[in-house]
Design an enzyme around this catalytic site. Structure first.
Site, short mmCIF file in Angstrom:
data_model
loop_
_atom_site.label_atom_id
_atom_site.label_comp_id
_atom_site.label_asym_id
_atom_site.label_seq_id
_atom_site.Cartn_x
_atom_site.Cartn_y
_atom_site.Cartn_z
N ARG A 84 17.64 12.92 -9.43
CA ARG A 84 17.64 12.33 -8.07
C ARG A 84 18.40 13.24 -7.13
NH1 ARG A 84 19.72 6.43 -8.25
NH2 ARG A 84 17.71 6.03 -9.23
N ARG A 153 27.12 6.58 -3.72
CA ARG A 153 25.81 7.22 -3.83
C ARG A 153 25.37 7.80 -2.48
NH1 ARG A 153 22.69 4.68 -8.14
NH2 ARG A 153 24.13 4.30 -9.85
N LYS A 217 28.39 1.50 -9.65
CA LYS A 217 27.80 2.18 -8.50
C LYS A 217 28.31 1.59 -7.18
CE LYS A 217 23.59 1.02 -9.95
NZ LYS A 217 22.15 0.77 -10.05
N LYS A 219 27.28 1.70 -2.91
CA LYS A 219 26.24 2.16 -1.98
C LYS A 219 26.63 1.92 -0.53
CE LYS A 219 22.54 1.42 -5.32
NZ LYS A 219 21.27 0.73 -5.61
N CYS A 436 9.16 -0.53 -6.82
CA CYS A 436 10.03 0.40 -7.53
C CYS A 436 9.15 1.26 -8.43
CB CYS A 436 11.05 -0.37 -8.35
SG CYS A 436 10.29 -1.20 -9.76
N CYS A 442 10.63 4.36 -16.19
CA CYS A 442 11.87 3.58 -16.18
C CYS A 442 12.07 2.85 -17.50
CB CYS A 442 11.86 2.58 -15.03
SG CYS A 442 13.37 1.59 -15.05
N CYS A 481 11.41 -5.23 -12.97
CA CYS A 481 12.46 -6.00 -13.64
C CYS A 481 13.38 -6.55 -12.57
CB CYS A 481 13.20 -5.11 -14.66
SG CYS A 481 14.57 -4.17 -13.97
N CYS A 485 15.38 -2.69 -7.54
CA CYS A 485 15.32 -1.36 -6.93
C CYS A 485 14.41 -1.29 -5.70
CB CYS A 485 14.88 -0.32 -7.96
SG CYS A 485 15.99 -0.23 -9.38
FE1 SRM Z 1 17.59 1.34 -9.02
C1 SRM Z 1 18.57 1.45 -12.24
C2 SRM Z 1 15.15 3.51 -9.70
C3 SRM Z 1 17.14 1.73 -5.73
C4 SRM Z 1 19.40 -1.55 -8.46
N1 SRM Z 1 17.05 2.33 -10.70
C5 SRM Z 1 17.63 2.24 -11.94
C6 SRM Z 1 17.02 3.29 -12.88
C7 SRM Z 1 17.86 4.53 -12.78
C8 SRM Z 1 16.81 2.82 -14.35
C9 SRM Z 1 17.88 3.10 -15.32
O1 SRM Z 1 19.07 2.80 -15.08
O2 SRM Z 1 17.54 3.60 -16.40
C10 SRM Z 1 15.63 3.48 -12.21
C11 SRM Z 1 14.94 4.81 -12.45
C12 SRM Z 1 13.45 4.61 -12.49
C13 SRM Z 1 12.67 5.86 -12.50
O3 SRM Z 1 11.94 6.10 -13.49
O4 SRM Z 1 12.72 6.61 -11.54
C14 SRM Z 1 15.95 3.11 -10.78
N2 SRM Z 1 16.47 2.50 -7.93
C15 SRM Z 1 15.44 3.28 -8.38
C16 SRM Z 1 14.62 3.85 -7.24
C17 SRM Z 1 14.10 5.25 -7.51
C18 SRM Z 1 13.47 2.88 -6.93
C19 SRM Z 1 12.40 3.43 -6.03
O5 SRM Z 1 11.25 3.28 -6.43
O6 SRM Z 1 12.66 3.96 -4.97
C20 SRM Z 1 15.68 3.76 -6.11
C21 SRM Z 1 16.53 4.98 -6.03
C22 SRM Z 1 17.49 4.89 -4.89
C23 SRM Z 1 18.30 6.12 -4.66
O7 SRM Z 1 17.75 7.09 -4.13
O8 SRM Z 1 19.49 6.10 -4.96
C24 SRM Z 1 16.51 2.59 -6.60
N3 SRM Z 1 18.24 0.33 -7.38
C25 SRM Z 1 17.82 0.59 -6.10
C26 SRM Z 1 18.15 -0.51 -5.25
C27 SRM Z 1 17.77 -0.63 -3.79
C28 SRM Z 1 18.82 -0.13 -2.84
O9 SRM Z 1 19.90 0.28 -3.29
O10 SRM Z 1 18.57 -0.17 -1.65
C29 SRM Z 1 18.79 -1.46 -6.03
C30 SRM Z 1 19.24 -2.87 -5.57
C31 SRM Z 1 20.46 -2.85 -4.74
C32 SRM Z 1 21.70 -2.86 -5.57
O11 SRM Z 1 22.15 -1.80 -5.96
O12 SRM Z 1 22.18 -3.96 -5.87
C33 SRM Z 1 18.85 -0.92 -7.37
N4 SRM Z 1 18.86 0.16 -10.15
C34 SRM Z 1 19.43 -1.01 -9.74
C35 SRM Z 1 20.11 -1.63 -10.86
C36 SRM Z 1 20.89 -2.95 -10.83
C37 SRM Z 1 22.27 -2.76 -10.30
C38 SRM Z 1 23.11 -4.00 -10.38
O13 SRM Z 1 24.10 -4.10 -9.67
O14 SRM Z 1 22.82 -4.89 -11.17
C39 SRM Z 1 19.88 -0.78 -11.97
C40 SRM Z 1 20.39 -0.98 -13.41
C41 SRM Z 1 21.83 -0.65 -13.55
O15 SRM Z 1 22.48 -0.07 -12.69
O16 SRM Z 1 22.35 -1.01 -14.61
C42 SRM Z 1 19.09 0.31 -11.49
FE1 SF4 Z 2 13.23 0.16 -13.27
FE2 SF4 Z 2 13.80 -2.38 -12.83
FE3 SF4 Z 2 14.56 -0.53 -11.09
FE4 SF4 Z 2 12.04 -1.13 -11.28
S1 SF4 Z 2 13.64 -2.56 -10.64
S2 SF4 Z 2 12.89 0.95 -11.23
S3 SF4 Z 2 11.80 -1.57 -13.42
S4 SF4 Z 2 15.31 -0.72 -13.14
#
Ligand code: SRM
Ligand code: SF4
Length: 586
Positions: A84, A153, A217, A219, A436, A442, A481, A485
Site C-alpha cells: 500500500r 496511517r 491502527k 486514521k 472493498c 483479502c 466481511c 473497508c
Molecule cells: Fe481495510 C484490513 C483493505 C480501508 C477496516 N483492509 C484490511 C486488509 C489489509 C486485510 C487484512 O488485514 O489482511 C485488506 C486488504 C485487502 C486487499 O487484498 O487489498 C483491507 N481497507 C482495505 C482497502 C484497500 C479497501 C479498498 O477496497 O479500498 C482500504 C485501504 C485504505 C488505505 O489506503 O489505507 C481499506 N479498512 C478500510 C476502512 C475504510 C476507511 O478507513 O475509510 C476501514 C473501516 C474504518 C475503520 O478503520 O474502522 C477498514 N481493514 C479494516 C479492518 C477493521 C479494523 C477494526 O477496527 O476493526 C481490518 C482488519 C483489522 O485491522 O484487523 C482491515
Molecule cells: Fe477484506 Fe473485509 Fe476489508 Fe473487504 S472489508 S477488504 S473482505 S477485510
C-alpha cells in the site's frame, strides 16, 4: 493444585496481546524481516514478520481462487504480497502515476488499485520482486511506510476542486500531520531502500511512539464542508475545515475523535461508531492537536484485546469529557467551542469543475478503484499529456486536477477518445457505489465484493430505472466481511458479506455520512437481493417527500428504526446497549 482466588480478590490484569511483545522485541520494526525475505524455500514470510511488515505497508497474501487446486497438487499456497503506497491528501504527479503504472506491470499483477483512503495498492507482488518494487516506489518520492500497522496511517484530505486556496492549505496540513506522525525508525530504509541488505543497526528512537507504537491502527482525515467525501465520522481523528464568510480564508478546524467502523459478526462488543466533535482548534494548532490526540490513545488504548483497541472504544469506555481533559492537559491550552458547518453528501462531484484559480478539474468514476486493461492504458495516455496533478478521492475515484485553459482541449479529447467523458454514462447508483477488495486477495473475506459489485449494481439498476430513478444519487456499498473497508455502515444501502453468496443488508444511513445504517435483513442470498430491495426502491420513487434521501425514507417508511445502539449492526441482541454517538452538525 492451586487454590482458587478469594471471592473479593482484585481481578488479575489481562495479559498483553502477542502483537505487543513482537513490536517491543522487533528493534523498531526490523524483527526477522530480512531473514524471511532471503528464505528461498517459501514464497511468503513468517506470521511474526507479517505483523511487522504491515508497518512497512506490506501484507503477505495468497490467491484464494487457487487454494483448493494447490492443496490437491500438494503445493504451498500461491503466495504474493500486497503493498500500500501512502499518498497524503491523495495528490500525486503525472510522473508518479506513470511510474506506478509501469511498476504494476513489471512487478505486480498489472493493476493499480485506488483505495477508500486515497492510497494506491499493488497486488500480486512475488517475493523476489518485493524489495525492487518498494525501492522503485521510493525513487518516486512516495513510500509505503506506515500505510498499515499500529501507527497513524495515510492522512486523507478532501480533494476539493472548487476552493483552490482551501485545498492548498488543507493539503499542506495533511502533509504536515503525516510527516509529524510518521515513524522515525530507520528500519524501513535499511530493509527496502538501501542498496545492500544490512543487518539491524543501532537501536532507533521513536519519540512519539516508543517501542510498542500504538495499540492499533490510527486514521486521520481532513474534510472541507459541504463535502464529506472523506467520511470524517468513520475515522479516529478528523479536522473539519471552518472558513470565513467568503469561504476562502481558513479560520481553523472542528476536531472529531473516536470514529471507526470495524466489527465482527455477532460479537456485540464490537460495533461501528461515529466520531464525536471534540472542540475547535486554529490552523497553527492542528499538528499539535493531532499529536496529543494520538498520544492519549497511545497511553490509554487497550493493549490486551485487539478487537477493543481502537480509539473508538477508549472514548466509548471512558467518555468524551475525560478524553478532552486528557488531550487539553497535554496541549496546555483549551480547545474552543465547535463552529457551525454543514455537510451535504459523501459522494464525489463528477465531470468538470472550475477552480477559483482558473484551473479546471475532471473527476472520473472508477468502479472499485481498480485501474486495469483499457482504463489503465487510457490513463497512461492522459498522464503523459497532463501538466497538473492527480487527486485520488476517498470514494476510489480519480480527479485529473489543475488543468489549465490551454490544456483542457487536450484532456477533453483524450477523455472522449477513450469514452471516459460524460461521467462514464453511469447511473446515480453506480456513481455512488463502492466496494472493498475482498476475494481473491483479502485473507479475511467471507464473500465476494469487488468482483460482485458490477453485477449487483446492474441488477439493482433494472429496478432503479423502472422506478425512474436513474439519475438519483443513492449510496450503495459492499464489503466481503464486517471489517468495513468500503465503509458500508455509512451507505444508504449496505451489504456486508456473511458467507459465500450471502450478505447482511443494511439500510438507513444519512446521505451526508452523519448517521450509520441499521441491519435490515441478515444473511440474504444473492438471488433474493432484488426481490428484497426492488419494492422499497419503487415505494421510494412514489412516496418520497421533496429532497428526501433514500436513507431517510427507509427510516420514515419504517423499514428500519434508527436507535443508534451496537445491536443495530448485529443479528444477536445486545445485553448492555451502549450509545453510539450521532454527531450534531453544530
Ligand atoms: Fe481495510 C484490513 C483493505 C480501508 C477496516 N483492509 C484490511 C486488509 C489489509 C486485510 C487484512 O488485514 O489482511 C485488506 C486488504 C485487502 C486487499 O487484498 O487489498 C483491507 N481497507 C482495505 C482497502 C484497500 C479497501 C479498498 O477496497 O479500498 C482500504 C485501504 C485504505 C488505505 O489506503 O489505507 C481499506 N479498512 C478500510 C476502512 C475504510 C476507511 O478507513 O475509510 C476501514 C473501516 C474504518 C475503520 O478503520 O474502522 C477498514 N481493514 C479494516 C479492518 C477493521 C479494523 C477494526 O477496527 O476493526 C481490518 C482488519 C483489522 O485491522 O484487523 C482491515
Ligand atoms: Fe477484506 Fe473485509 Fe476489508 Fe473487504 S472489508 S477488504 S473482505 S477485510
Amino acid at each position: 493444585m492451586s487454590l482458587p482466588p478469594p471471592a473479593n480478590a482484585p481481578a488479575a490484569p489481562k495479559p498483553l496481546v502477542k502483537n505487543e511483545a513482537i513490536k517491543a522485541e522487533s528493534n523498531f520494526l526490523r524483527g526477522h524481516i530480512l531473514r524471511d525475505l532471503a528464505d528461498p524455500t517459501t514464497g511468503t514470510i513468517t506470521e511474526d514478520s507479517s505483523l511487522l511488515t504491515k508497518f512497512h505497508g506490506i501484507y503477505p497474501q495468497d490467491d484464494r481462487d487457487l487454494r483448493n487446486q494447490r492443496r490437491k497438487e500438494n503445493k504451498e499456497k500461491a503466495f504474493s504480497f500486497m503493498a500500500r503506497i501512502r499518498v497524503p491528501g491523495g495528490v500525486c504527479t503525472p510522473a508518479q502515476w506513470l511510474a506506478l503504472d509501469a511498476l504494476a506491470d513489471s512487478h505486480a499483477n498489472g493493476t493499480l488499485k485506488i483505495t477508500t483512503r486515497q492510497a494506491f495498492q499493488f497486488h500480486g507482488i512475488l517475493k523476489g520482486n518485493l524489495r525492487p518494487a518498494i525501492k522503485a516506489v521510493n525513487a518516486q518520492l512516495l513510500d509505503t511506510l506506515a500505510a498499515c500497522g499500529d501507527v497513524n496511517r495515510n492522512v486523507m484530505a478532501n480533494p476539493n476542486p472548487e476552493q483552490s486556496a482551501l485545498h492548498a492549505e488543507t493539503l499542506r496540513l495533511a502533509k504536515a500531520i503525516s510527516d509529524h506522525l510518521s515513524p522515525r525508525t530507520r528500519a524501513y530504509h535499511e530493509i527496502w531502500v538501501a542498496d545492500e541488505l544490512v543487518a539491524g543497526g543501532e537501536p532507533d528512537h521513536e519519540p512519539l511512539y516508543g517501542p510498542t507504537y500504538l495499540p492499533r491502527k490510527f486514521k486521520t482525515v481532513i474534510a472541507i464542508p459541504p463535502s464529506n467525501d472523506v467520511d470524517i465520522y468513520a475515522h479516529d481523528l478528523g479536522f473539519i475545515a471552518i472558513a470565513d464568510d467568503s469561504g476562502k480564508k481558513l479560520l481553523g478546524f472542528n476536531v472529531t475523535v473516536g470514529g471507526g467502523l470495524g466489527m465482527s459478526h455477532n460479537q456485540i462488543d464490537t460495533y461501528p461508531r461515529l466520531a464525536d466533535i471534540l472542540g475547535f482548534c486554529t490552523v497553527d494548532q492542528v499538528v499539535d492537536v493531532a499529536e496529543k490526540v494520538m498520544l492519549v490513545q497511545r497511553d490509554y488504548g487497550d493493549r490486551t484485546e485487539r478487537k477493543h483497541a481502537r480509539l473508538k472504544y477508549t472514548i466509548a469506555d471512558r467518555g468524551i469529557v475525560w478524553f478532552r481533559t486528557e488531550v487539553e492537559k497535554r496541549l496546555g491550552y483549551f480547545l474552543g467551542s465547535p463552529r457551525r458547518f454543514e455537510f451535504t453528501s459523501t459522494g464525489d462531484r463528477y465531470g468538470w469543475v472550475e477552480g477559483e484559480n482558473g484551473h479546471a478539474h475532471y473527476t472520473l468514476f472508477i468502479m472499485s478503484g481498480r485501474v486495469k486493461d483499457a482504463l489503465k492504458a487510457a490513463l497512461r495516455e492522459i498522464a503523459t499529456a497532463h501538466t497538473g496533478d492527480f487527486r485520488l478521492t476517498a470514494n476510489q475515484n480519480l480527479m485529473i486536477a489543475g488543468v489549465t485553459p490551454a490544456q483542457r482541449p487536450v484532456i477533453e479529447a483524450l477523455l472522449k477518445k477513450h469514452q471516459l467523458d460524460g461521467a462514464n454514462n453511469a447511473s446515480g447508483l453506480a456513481l455512488n457505489a463502492m466496494s472493498c477488495v475482498a476475494l481473491p486477495t483479502c485473507g479475511l473475506a467471507l464473500a465476494e465484493s469487488e468482483r460482485y459489485l458490477p453485477e449487483l449494481v446492474k441488477n439493482l439498476e433494472t429496478e432503479i430505472e423502472a422506478a425512474g430513478l436513474r439519475d438519483d444519487a443513492i449510496t450503495l456499498r459492499i464489503t466481503g466481511c464486517p471489517n468495513g473497508c468500503g465503509r458500508p455502515y455509512l451507505s444508504e444501502i449496505g451489504f456486508v458479506g456473511r458467507a459465500p453468496g450471502k450478505y447482511n443488508v443494511y439500510l438507513g444511513a444519512a446521505f451526508n455520512g452523519s448517521r450509520c445504517n441499521t441491519l435490515y435483513k441478515p444473511s440474504v442470498l444473492v438471488a433474493d437481493i432484488v426481490p428484497l430491495l426492488g419494492p422499497i426502491i419503487h415505494r421510494y420513487a412514489l412516496e418520497r417527500t421533496k429532497g428526501e434521501s433514500f436513507g431517510d425514507f427507509t427510516i420514515r417508511a419504517g423499514y428500519v428504526k434508527h436507535t443508534g445502539t451496537p445491536a443495530d449492526f448485529h443479528e444477536a441482541k445486545a445485553e448492555k446497549p451502549a450509545v453510539v454517538a450521532t454527531p450534531a452538525t453544530a
